[in-house]
Write a protein that holds these residues in place. Sequence first.
Motif, PDB file in Angstrom:
ATOM      1  N   CYS A   8       0.863  -1.186   0.000  1.00  0.00           N
ATOM      2  CA  CYS A   8       0.000   0.000   0.000  1.00  0.00           C
ATOM      3  C   CYS A   8       0.900   1.236   0.000  1.00  0.00           C
ATOM      4  CB  CYS A   8      -1.000  -0.018   1.163  1.00  0.00           C
ATOM      5  SG  CYS A   8      -0.307   0.249   2.798  1.00  0.00           S
ATOM      6  N   SER A  15      -1.964  -2.493   4.112  1.00  0.00           N
ATOM      7  CA  SER A  15      -1.108  -3.663   3.867  1.00  0.00           C
ATOM      8  C   SER A  15      -0.709  -4.379   5.157  1.00  0.00           C
ATOM      9  CB  SER A  15       0.107  -3.309   3.008  1.00  0.00           C
ATOM     10  OG  SER A  15       0.926  -2.340   3.611  1.00  0.00           O
ATOM     11  N   THR A  83      -1.429  -5.615  -4.345  1.00  0.00           N
ATOM     12  CA  THR A  83      -1.500  -4.205  -3.963  1.00  0.00           C
ATOM     13  C   THR A  83      -2.920  -3.844  -3.544  1.00  0.00           C
ATOM     14  OG1 THR A  83      -2.008  -3.403  -6.194  1.00  0.00           O
ATOM     15  CG2 THR A  83       0.334  -3.676  -5.623  1.00  0.00           C
ATOM     16  N   THR A  85      -4.365  -0.896  -4.342  1.00  0.00           N
ATOM     17  CA  THR A  85      -5.009  -0.106  -5.396  1.00  0.00           C
ATOM     18  C   THR A  85      -4.283  -0.306  -6.724  1.00  0.00           C
ATOM     19  OG1 THR A  85      -3.643   1.882  -5.173  1.00  0.00           O
ATOM     20  CG2 THR A  85      -5.581   1.725  -3.718  1.00  0.00           C
ATOM     21  N   ALA A  86      -4.971   0.083  -7.796  1.00  0.00           N
ATOM     22  CA  ALA A  86      -4.346   0.055  -9.121  1.00  0.00           C
ATOM     23  C   ALA A  86      -3.172   1.030  -9.176  1.00  0.00           C
ATOM     24  CB  ALA A  86      -5.381   0.403 -10.193  1.00  0.00           C
ATOM     25  N   HIS A  88      -1.079   1.721  -6.721  1.00  0.00           N
ATOM     26  CA  HIS A  88       0.073   1.036  -6.116  1.00  0.00           C
ATOM     27  C   HIS A  88       0.685   0.051  -7.111  1.00  0.00           C
ATOM     28  CE1 HIS A  88      -2.196   1.785  -2.150  1.00  0.00           C
ATOM     29  NE2 HIS A  88      -1.239   2.690  -2.257  1.00  0.00           N
ATOM     30  N   LYS A  89      -0.169  -0.665  -7.822  1.00  0.00           N
ATOM     31  CA  LYS A  89       0.320  -1.631  -8.821  1.00  0.00           C
ATOM     32  C   LYS A  89       1.112  -0.907  -9.907  1.00  0.00           C
ATOM     33  CE  LYS A  89      -1.440  -4.916 -12.232  1.00  0.00           C
ATOM     34  NZ  LYS A  89      -2.664  -5.507 -12.803  1.00  0.00           N
ATOM     35  N   HIS A 104      -0.625  -7.874  -8.836  1.00  0.00           N
ATOM     36  CA  HIS A 104      -2.060  -7.688  -9.065  1.00  0.00           C
ATOM     37  C   HIS A 104      -2.598  -6.847  -7.913  1.00  0.00           C
ATOM     38  CE1 HIS A 104      -1.776 -11.316 -11.636  1.00  0.00           C
ATOM     39  NE2 HIS A 104      -1.006 -11.760 -10.673  1.00  0.00           N
ATOM     40  N   THR A 105      -3.753  -6.221  -8.131  1.00  0.00           N
ATOM     41  CA  THR A 105      -4.434  -5.701  -6.953  1.00  0.00           C
ATOM     42  C   THR A 105      -5.048  -6.911  -6.256  1.00  0.00           C
ATOM     43  OG1 THR A 105      -6.611  -5.318  -7.933  1.00  0.00           O
ATOM     44  CG2 THR A 105      -4.993  -3.515  -8.130  1.00  0.00           C
ATOM     45  N   GLU A 108      -8.513  -7.661  -7.655  1.00  0.00           N
ATOM     46  CA  GLU A 108      -8.416  -8.141  -9.034  1.00  0.00           C
ATOM     47  C   GLU A 108      -8.000  -9.616  -9.033  1.00  0.00           C
ATOM     48  OE1 GLU A 108      -5.587  -6.968 -12.844  1.00  0.00           O
ATOM     49  OE2 GLU A 108      -4.909  -6.517 -10.825  1.00  0.00           O
ATOM     50  N   ASP A 159      -9.943  -1.107  -6.149  1.00  0.00           N
ATOM     51  CA  ASP A 159      -9.198  -0.438  -5.086  1.00  0.00           C
ATOM     52  C   ASP A 159      -9.859  -0.657  -3.728  1.00  0.00           C
ATOM     53  OD1 ASP A 159      -7.598   0.512  -7.105  1.00  0.00           O
ATOM     54  OD2 ASP A 159      -8.138   2.612  -6.848  1.00  0.00           O
TER      55      ASP A 159
END
Length: 194
Positions: A8, A15, A83, A85-86, A88-89, A104-105, A108, A159
């Motif tokens: 995160c 996280s 992660t 969120t997107a 963070h990814k 990946h998130t 997701e 997210d």
Amino acid sequence: MRRILFVCTGNTCRSPMAEALLRHKSKAQGVAIEVRSAGVSTVDGLPVSAHAAKTLAQLNVQHDGVSRALTAEAVAWADLILTMTAGHKRHLLERYPQAVDKAHTLREFVEDDPRVLADIAELEGLYTELHMNQALGGRLSDEQRQRLLELEGRIPGFDIADPFGGTLERYTQAAEEIDRALDRLLGILSKDRK
């Protein structure tokens, strides 16, 4: 044994809650894993936020760790990077593009609706084509651009909202959202070991 890294922003809220919850749940279910967490924008040694600690305590989950900044060593260590969120990814992959196949998130990764998964695969293909075209001075066709916008509007958000600075209730909501995703993750990990 799978090695999972949660990521995160500051590694003081989402996280570490995910790390502690997964460690607790996997032990209870007999799923052998190693778990760590890190932040994309933090320094080593910060304590978990007071509301995150209280949320975990209310769930009878122990967490003794402190924040850790995301490093190349942590990325190399992990078999799977999840992660919050997107964003963070994206940040992770900009710094460590070699992690593309294992990043990946969280939401997701545990998504199991075949229609959503097909949309994600198509959207990622269009993004790849867009980036290739941009690098070569080209662009997507009008039809491709329209399809990209349609897919972006249709795919659900993956997210997990940042509770940082919020109320205990916001932390509890984030923990509940993470917990639901971790139940699905453990189902996936259990199937993998059979």
